[in-house]
Design an enzyme around this catalytic site. Structure first.
Site, PDB file in Angstrom:
ATOM      1  N   ARG A  23      -0.077  -2.600   2.707  1.00 26.19           N
ATOM      2  CA  ARG A  23       0.775  -2.084   1.623  1.00 26.19           C
ATOM      3  C   ARG A  23       1.673  -0.933   2.083  1.00 26.19           C
ATOM      4  O   ARG A  23       1.982  -0.031   1.307  1.00 26.19           O
ATOM      5  CB  ARG A  23      -0.074  -1.637   0.424  1.00 26.19           C
ATOM      6  CG  ARG A  23      -0.780  -2.770  -0.302  1.00 26.19           C
ATOM      7  CD  ARG A  23       0.219  -3.630  -1.068  1.00 26.19           C
ATOM      8  NE  ARG A  23      -0.436  -4.673  -1.834  1.00 26.19           N
ATOM      9  CZ  ARG A  23      -0.659  -4.591  -3.149  1.00 26.19           C
ATOM     10  NH1 ARG A  23      -0.294  -3.545  -3.809  1.00 26.19           N
ATOM     11  NH2 ARG A  23      -1.245  -5.598  -3.767  1.00 26.19           N
ATOM     12  N   ARG A  27       5.101   1.866  -2.985  1.00 29.53           N
ATOM     13  CA  ARG A  27       5.499   2.927  -3.918  1.00 29.53           C
ATOM     14  C   ARG A  27       5.302   4.360  -3.442  1.00 29.53           C
ATOM     15  O   ARG A  27       5.821   5.277  -4.057  1.00 29.53           O
ATOM     16  CB  ARG A  27       4.751   2.733  -5.241  1.00 29.53           C
ATOM     17  CG  ARG A  27       5.284   1.571  -6.038  1.00 29.53           C
ATOM     18  CD  ARG A  27       4.343   1.177  -7.131  1.00 29.53           C
ATOM     19  NE  ARG A  27       3.108   0.651  -6.555  1.00 29.53           N
ATOM     20  CZ  ARG A  27       2.103   0.148  -7.248  1.00 29.53           C
ATOM     21  NH1 ARG A  27       2.152   0.148  -8.556  1.00 29.53           N
ATOM     22  NH2 ARG A  27       1.033  -0.324  -6.647  1.00 29.53           N
ATOM     23  N   ARG A  36      13.853  -0.517  -5.198  1.00 28.30           N
ATOM     24  CA  ARG A  36      13.302  -1.292  -6.313  1.00 28.30           C
ATOM     25  C   ARG A  36      14.115  -1.050  -7.583  1.00 28.30           C
ATOM     26  O   ARG A  36      14.379  -1.982  -8.344  1.00 28.30           O
ATOM     27  CB  ARG A  36      11.833  -0.929  -6.554  1.00 28.30           C
ATOM     28  CG  ARG A  36      11.139  -1.926  -7.459  1.00 28.30           C
ATOM     29  CD  ARG A  36       9.721  -1.541  -7.796  1.00 28.30           C
ATOM     30  NE  ARG A  36       9.688  -0.469  -8.780  1.00 28.30           N
ATOM     31  CZ  ARG A  36       8.586   0.009  -9.342  1.00 28.30           C
ATOM     32  NH1 ARG A  36       7.413  -0.477  -9.007  1.00 28.30           N
ATOM     33  NH2 ARG A  36       8.640   0.977 -10.215  1.00 28.30           N
ATOM     34  N   TYR A 151      -6.298 -15.467  -9.500  1.00 29.97           N
ATOM     35  CA  TYR A 151      -5.203 -15.135 -10.425  1.00 29.97           C
ATOM     36  C   TYR A 151      -4.758 -16.356 -11.225  1.00 29.97           C
ATOM     37  O   TYR A 151      -4.408 -16.269 -12.391  1.00 29.97           O
ATOM     38  CB  TYR A 151      -4.002 -14.580  -9.652  1.00 29.97           C
ATOM     39  CG  TYR A 151      -4.249 -13.190  -9.118  1.00 29.97           C
ATOM     40  CD1 TYR A 151      -4.105 -12.073  -9.936  1.00 29.97           C
ATOM     41  CD2 TYR A 151      -4.655 -12.984  -7.804  1.00 29.97           C
ATOM     42  CE1 TYR A 151      -4.336 -10.794  -9.456  1.00 29.97           C
ATOM     43  CE2 TYR A 151      -4.891 -11.707  -7.308  1.00 29.97           C
ATOM     44  CZ  TYR A 151      -4.734 -10.615  -8.147  1.00 29.97           C
ATOM     45  OH  TYR A 151      -4.975  -9.358  -7.672  1.00 29.97           O
TER      46      TYR A 151
END
Ligand code: CP3
Length: 346
Positions: A23, A27, A36, A151
């Protein structure tokens, strides 16, 4: 110039131990948040090859990692199989119509038709490879069939996995049908990523720990090995990393034709080395929350180096970096990995 990361994946000696972070394009980087915002939202960013290329390269330039990981998400695969993916603010990913029956599976788009729809991923890879420095590697990735299936069946993230486990124990045939269909798409998806230019494959089985050890092979590992076998036969020189999160009880049973085993933070590196170090290169495994403290980061990097001694090892976190980690601390981690593992030449 060779790529130190690829050499390390193949177990060759390198001047220092390479490092990247799961990751790493995300963010915690203000530069990511800016791109983004330009893209509108996360899925638009995934669908925009130029912007995906830009955020893929950010951690190379900003924190100094040795490999880039393609910016995308594991859930674009079920999305292109015909499930309607959205990211709800503050709640994470959602599929509006989870799979509950054989008919639902039959309706899913399969094989090459689904893999061929992910053109924005292949375009992003081509752009990244044009811009990435010669000595840095590009990692392509996929979710493991089991992690993707959680998911697709639950419709969203879950703490209990009760819907997919109900299927596992009361209708295993249906679960296998889903896993087999996803596996076929993933094989072709990874093949197309390789053809577009990725240097290394990583398979994320983030929710491996949800399965009891005695059932893990049947419902997850064997599908991962099937994907690895398929790719190794066609592309023997492309290293494959498998990251199954939270399966210490399965370490004795790990098998398959791949190169690197990703060690999560809950598994002691010494245990992974004892069980798997002769067979596979090990990647990992600092607990990501150590990044909140530079001192604790240094201690952990030194301890891992002490165990691995710079042999058959790639530094990484034991899971993804969290959004509120200071960039400076991430840089400190990368620098420390390089410092402790650099082999003095004079
Ligand atoms: O830097 C990288 O590692 C490359 C990009 C990447 C993302 N997702 C971007 C992303 C990768 C490799 C993934 C994999 C992924 N996605 C996994 C497996 C890895 C893991 O961490 O275990 C999983 C389980 C997913 C599914 C997913 N995507 C969830 C559960 C979420 C929401 C939770 C969260 O972290 O916010 C996402 C969204 C997501 N994927 C973000 C990013 C940067 C955050 C989206 C945003 O910008 O708001």
């Amino acid at each position: 110039m060779g790529k130190i990361f690829v050499d390390a994946c193949l177990g060759k000696e390198t001047p220092y131990t390479p490092v990247w972070m799961m990751r790493q394009a995300g963010r915690y980087l203000p530069e990511y948040m800016a791109v983004r915002a330009e893209a509108g939202d996360f899925l638009n960013l995934c669908h925009n090859p130029k912007k995906a290329c830009e955020v893929t390269l950010q951690p190379i330039d900003i924190v100094g990692v040795d490999a880039a990981i393609l910016f995308s998400d594991i859930l674009v695969v079920p999305d292109e199989m015909g499930m309607d993916l959205s990211f709800v603010k503050g709640e994470g990913p959602k599929f509006s119509d989870p799979i509950t029956s054989d008919e639902d599976v039959e309706r899913l788009i399969g094989g090459d038709e689904a893999a061929s729809k992910l053109t924005y991923v292949y375009e992003a890879i081509k752009l990244i490879k044009k811009e990435l420095a010669e000595d840095k590697a590009l990692i392509g990735f996929t979710g493991a069939p089991w992690t993707l299936a959680t998911y697709m069946i639950e419709g969203q993230g879950t703490k209990t996995y009760n819907i997919c486990k109900k299927m596992m124990y009361s209708n295993p045939k249906l679960l296998h049908k889903i896993l087999a269909k996803v596996t076929e798409v993933v094989k072709l998806y990874m093949e197309k990523q390789i053809e577009a230019g990725i240097d290394v494959v990583q398979i994320f089985d983030s929710w491996a720990s949800a399965i009891e050890p005695g059932k893990y092979d049947e419902f997850s590992w064997r599908y991962i090995v099937e994907i690895a076998d398929y790719l190794k036969e066609k592309y023997p020189n492309i290293p494959i990393i498998i990251f199954p999160k939270g399966i210490p009880a399965f370490l004795d049973k790990v098998y398959g034709n791949f190169d690197v085993f990703g060690v999560d933070w809950s598994t002691p590196m010494s245990l992974a080395k004892e069980k798997l170090g002769d067979k596979y290169v090990l990647q990992g495994n600092m607990e990501p929350c150590r990044l909140y403290s530079k001192e604790e980061t240094t201690k952990c990097v030194e301890a891992i180096q002490n165990t691995m001694q710079g042999k058959r090892h790639i530094f990484n976190l034991g899971h993804g970096i969290l959004p509120d980690v200071p960039v400076e601390n991430a840089k400190h981690f990368i620098n420390e990995c390089h410092r402790v593992s650099s082999k003095a030449t004079n």
